[in-house]
Design an enzyme around this catalytic site. Sequence first.
Site, PDB file in Angstrom:
ATOM      1  N   GLY A 118      36.277 -10.372  78.964  1.00 31.12           N
ATOM      2  CA  GLY A 118      35.766 -11.346  79.926  1.00 31.12           C
ATOM      3  C   GLY A 118      36.082 -11.043  81.374  1.00 31.12           C
ATOM      4  O   GLY A 118      36.127 -11.971  82.201  1.00 31.12           O
ATOM      5  N   SER A 119      36.227  -9.768  81.739  1.00 32.33           N
ATOM      6  CA  SER A 119      36.521  -9.497  83.155  1.00 32.33           C
ATOM      7  C   SER A 119      35.299  -9.775  84.037  1.00 32.33           C
ATOM      8  O   SER A 119      35.443 -10.193  85.193  1.00 32.33           O
ATOM      9  CB  SER A 119      37.045  -8.068  83.354  1.00 32.33           C
ATOM     10  N   ASN A 120      34.107  -9.554  83.525  1.00 28.10           N
ATOM     11  CA  ASN A 120      32.919  -9.912  84.320  1.00 28.10           C
ATOM     12  C   ASN A 120      32.780 -11.427  84.444  1.00 28.10           C
ATOM     13  O   ASN A 120      32.374 -11.932  85.498  1.00 28.10           O
ATOM     14  CB  ASN A 120      31.652  -9.286  83.716  1.00 28.10           C
ATOM     15  N   ARG A 144      20.156 -13.406  62.158  1.00 28.23           N
ATOM     16  CA  ARG A 144      20.226 -13.338  63.624  1.00 28.23           C
ATOM     17  C   ARG A 144      19.488 -14.518  64.245  1.00 28.23           C
ATOM     18  O   ARG A 144      19.944 -15.131  65.210  1.00 28.23           O
ATOM     19  CB  ARG A 144      19.616 -12.014  64.086  1.00 28.23           C
ATOM     20  N   LEU A 180      19.926  -9.674  71.008  1.00 30.78           N
ATOM     21  CA  LEU A 180      19.321 -11.011  70.992  1.00 30.78           C
ATOM     22  C   LEU A 180      17.931 -10.930  70.364  1.00 30.78           C
ATOM     23  O   LEU A 180      17.191  -9.971  70.591  1.00 30.78           O
ATOM     24  CB  LEU A 180      19.218 -11.546  72.419  1.00 30.78           C
ATOM     25  N   HIS A 195      25.276  -3.748  82.296  1.00 31.17           N
ATOM     26  CA  HIS A 195      25.455  -2.590  81.419  1.00 31.17           C
ATOM     27  C   HIS A 195      26.163  -1.488  82.210  1.00 31.17           C
ATOM     28  O   HIS A 195      25.790  -1.210  83.355  1.00 31.17           O
ATOM     29  CB  HIS A 195      24.099  -2.103  80.898  1.00 31.17           C
ATOM     30  N   GLU A 247      30.874  -3.151  88.582  1.00 32.31           N
ATOM     31  CA  GLU A 247      30.270  -4.245  87.793  1.00 32.31           C
ATOM     32  C   GLU A 247      30.658  -5.587  88.404  1.00 32.31           C
ATOM     33  O   GLU A 247      29.833  -6.479  88.580  1.00 32.31           O
ATOM     34  CB  GLU A 247      30.750  -4.197  86.335  1.00 32.31           C
TER      35      GLU A 247
HETATM   36  C1  GAR Z   1      31.496  -4.260  80.468  1.00 34.33           C
HETATM   37  O1  GAR Z   1      31.817  -2.940  80.847  1.00 34.33           O
HETATM   38  C2  GAR Z   1      30.013  -4.444  80.282  1.00 34.33           C
HETATM   39  O2  GAR Z   1      29.251  -3.714  81.191  1.00 34.33           O
HETATM   40  C3  GAR Z   1      29.844  -3.904  78.872  1.00 34.33           C
HETATM   41  O3  GAR Z   1      30.929  -4.436  78.178  1.00 34.33           O
HETATM   42  C4  GAR Z   1      32.042  -4.563  79.061  1.00 34.33           C
HETATM   43  C5  GAR Z   1      32.566  -5.968  78.955  1.00 34.33           C
HETATM   44  O4  GAR Z   1      33.733  -6.110  79.709  1.00 34.33           O
HETATM   45  N1  GAR Z   1      28.590  -4.335  78.316  1.00 34.33           N
HETATM   46  C6  GAR Z   1      27.828  -3.561  77.560  1.00 34.33           C
HETATM   47  O5  GAR Z   1      28.142  -2.427  77.224  1.00 34.33           O
HETATM   48  C7  GAR Z   1      26.516  -4.190  77.105  1.00 34.33           C
HETATM   49  N2  GAR Z   1      25.619  -3.215  76.589  1.00 34.33           N
HETATM   50  P1  GAR Z   1      34.266  -7.557  80.096  1.00 34.33           P
HETATM   51  O6  GAR Z   1      34.348  -8.357  78.788  1.00 34.33           O
HETATM   52  O7  GAR Z   1      35.623  -7.286  80.656  1.00 34.33           O
HETATM   53  O8  GAR Z   1      33.323  -8.156  81.087  1.00 34.33           O
END
Ligand code: GAR
Length: 214
Positions: free
Chosen positions: A25-27, A78, A106, A122, A187
Amino acid sequence: MSSRKAAPAKAAANRRLGVLISGRGSNLQAITDAIAEQRLDAEIAVVISNRRDAPGLERARRAGIETVALRHTDYGSREAFDAAMVGELRQRDVGLVCLAGFMRLLSGSFVAAFPNAILNIHPSLLPAFVGLDAQRQAWEHGVKVSGATVHIVTPELDDGPIVRQAVVPVLPTDSADSLAARILVEEHRIYPEAIRVILDGGWRIDGRRFVEQP
Ligand code: GAR
């Protein structure tokens, strides 16, 4: 010929976000911080995880955000899992869905429930290196630049009109992990910015191009 309809010039007046996560969950944190620091005029209505143990859920709770954990393994298909998520998002009047490390495909019906109102981040310069472990894919391929992409979600994996990209050089000294760490910094910068652009409106989709009005 354009295959997608142009979005209205002033889209998404509803600034209530639903953030979908599967992991750390850093984003999500970057979005929460941007809202707290008034760089982003929005409200996170709910954080949904398909994993009960996702560390990002704890981050959300600490920030006082409502959380919902829906285990995809509890649903027969799904479609059924996605319908449950749509229900949770609708209940809270979410206007924009933000995938933030949500590691499940999804269904077409989920995407149709929020037309041009689902974003994904991404960790590569799409259309290169779709799918899992994109930073390692890029490093192993030997590209000299990689980066991050925020795009509008379509039913195809890691596809859809590109809202923002950031370039990150691949250094000779990089490992896949050090590259991933520098991509993550970008990101965190571009995701809140892309959300702001979407919420502010004044854009359209032309074919597969995301076009901002000058
Ligand atoms: C991030 O690097 C995001 O870009 C990637 O997962 C990570 C989640 O990090 N997403 C994908 O690869 C989607 N195809 P986070 O949980 O720390 O945000």
